[in-house]
Design a protein around this motif. Sequence first.
Motif, PDB file in Angstrom:
ATOM      1  N   TYR A  63     -31.941  10.325  -5.630  1.00  5.97           N
ATOM      2  CA  TYR A  63     -33.398  10.248  -5.614  1.00  5.97           C
ATOM      3  C   TYR A  63     -34.039  11.287  -6.527  1.00  5.97           C
ATOM      4  O   TYR A  63     -33.419  12.286  -6.915  1.00  5.97           O
ATOM      5  CB  TYR A  63     -33.926  10.413  -4.185  1.00  5.97           C
ATOM      6  N   GLU A  64     -35.294  11.030  -6.850  1.00  4.36           N
ATOM      7  CA  GLU A  64     -36.126  11.952  -7.612  1.00  4.36           C
ATOM      8  C   GLU A  64     -37.049  12.662  -6.626  1.00  4.36           C
ATOM      9  O   GLU A  64     -37.914  12.029  -6.012  1.00  4.36           O
ATOM     10  CB  GLU A  64     -36.932  11.201  -8.662  1.00  4.36           C
ATOM     11  N   PRO A  65     -36.893  13.985  -6.423  1.00  3.93           N
ATOM     12  CA  PRO A  65     -37.684  14.691  -5.414  1.00  3.93           C
ATOM     13  C   PRO A  65     -39.190  14.612  -5.621  1.00  3.93           C
ATOM     14  O   PRO A  65     -39.953  14.658  -4.652  1.00  3.93           O
ATOM     15  CB  PRO A  65     -37.194  16.140  -5.529  1.00  3.93           C
ATOM     16  N   GLU A  66     -39.636  14.479  -6.880  1.00  6.61           N
ATOM     17  CA  GLU A  66     -41.070  14.490  -7.163  1.00  6.61           C
ATOM     18  C   GLU A  66     -41.675  13.089  -7.064  1.00  6.61           C
ATOM     19  O   GLU A  66     -42.519  12.707  -7.878  1.00  6.61           O
ATOM     20  CB  GLU A  66     -41.313  15.108  -8.532  1.00  6.61           C
ATOM     21  N   THR A  67     -41.244  12.349  -6.076  1.00  2.53           N
ATOM     22  CA  THR A  67     -41.824  11.054  -5.730  1.00  2.53           C
ATOM     23  C   THR A  67     -42.067  11.060  -4.229  1.00  2.53           C
ATOM     24  O   THR A  67     -41.475  11.854  -3.491  1.00  2.53           O
ATOM     25  CB  THR A  67     -40.893   9.884  -6.085  1.00  2.53           C
ATOM     26  N   GLU A  68     -42.926  10.175  -3.765  1.00  2.85           N
ATOM     27  CA  GLU A  68     -43.229  10.138  -2.336  1.00  2.85           C
ATOM     28  C   GLU A  68     -41.982   9.822  -1.513  1.00  2.85           C
ATOM     29  O   GLU A  68     -41.717  10.468  -0.489  1.00  2.85           O
ATOM     30  CB  GLU A  68     -44.321   9.090  -2.068  1.00  2.85           C
ATOM     31  N   LEU A  69     -41.203   8.849  -1.958  1.00  3.40           N
ATOM     32  CA  LEU A  69     -39.985   8.500  -1.238  1.00  3.40           C
ATOM     33  C   LEU A  69     -38.957   9.615  -1.334  1.00  3.40           C
ATOM     34  O   LEU A  69     -38.282   9.950  -0.347  1.00  3.40           O
ATOM     35  CB  LEU A  69     -39.405   7.197  -1.802  1.00  3.40           C
ATOM     36  N   GLY A  70     -38.837  10.219  -2.520  1.00  2.00           N
ATOM     37  CA  GLY A  70     -37.909  11.334  -2.682  1.00  2.00           C
ATOM     38  C   GLY A  70     -38.257  12.496  -1.776  1.00  2.00           C
ATOM     39  O   GLY A  70     -37.375  13.131  -1.176  1.00  2.00           O
ATOM     40  N   ALA A  71     -39.555  12.781  -1.641  1.00  2.97           N
ATOM     41  CA  ALA A  71     -39.987  13.862  -0.757  1.00  2.97           C
ATOM     42  C   ALA A  71     -39.614  13.554   0.694  1.00  2.97           C
ATOM     43  O   ALA A  71     -39.205  14.438   1.449  1.00  2.97           O
ATOM     44  CB  ALA A  71     -41.485  14.081  -0.890  1.00  2.97           C
TER      45      ALA A  71
END
Length: 317
Positions: A126-134
């Motif tokens: 995942y990409e942490p700087e996305t809502e789902l990643g967060a």
Amino acid sequence: MDTHDGRGRSPSRSRRELLAGAGGLTAGLVGTAGCLGSTDGVRVLAAGSLAIALEERIGPAFEAESDVHYEGEYHGTNAVLRLVEDGTKYPDVVIGADIELLRDRLYPDHADWDASFAANEVVIAYEPETELGACLETDRPWYECFGDADEGAIAISDPDLDPLGYRALLLFELAEREHGLDGFRDAMADTVAYVPDETQLLADVESGNRACAVAYSNMAAEREVAVRRLSDAYNFGAPAAADRYAQASYTTADGHTVEGSPVVYNATVRTDADDPVAGREFVAFLLENDDLLTESGLRVDDSLPRFHGDPPEAIKP
């Protein structure tokens, strides 16, 4: 328990990144091998999740030791086997990411033995700087995060081309069974984005165009993306959980029904290979160099290698 493994990105640019910048991993690793079957040396048709391991590490090491040219081409395992079955490609060595699938599709016409040599597991990259990643960086269950995801935010590979794709759907089914999530598998099947080329699965996560992808552990490690690791109940990485994985199944578009199983790679030399000697030499090299596999993020335990059928003496370590 699911765990998190956030990774920083290296400031240096690898050959992989240079290839991606020049038109994508597929163009660098697959496009140059489009004439597989016409080059002297050993020709290998392999699961896409092994593309970087084979192209950047194992293939060059084999060439250096054997003085035999290595040529590789990489697709989802279903696609790999179809290319062999219909006579589109004529590799010496075939490598798949689902041992039973390879046997079902290639025995007895194209193979009569295989060697299982490495294991893997399914993770959420995942990409942490996305809502789902967060959300995935919290202790909230991953399936709750997925249930709230926007359409297209999650990428999986094509289940009709690739075992990683159908393992993603089976992951959703196992979660549905375990937690009473009525309709979760079907809902996720309608929500996810399908990526036809396994080697490109994590490219949009790296760029931030998608929030996450269901991937293999070695792929996430190679890309240096953040990872939510899954418990053995879901990750298709625990032999002891094989019966649990097998409770979920998927039927591909061409009518092959597959059950969930631990992620194990197997290799064979085609019975009608153009250069069976080079093929056997390559498979033997693969089995004798555990360090190259583990350096590529794969697992090799005491149960490997395992043989099915009657492999030639040259193959056995």
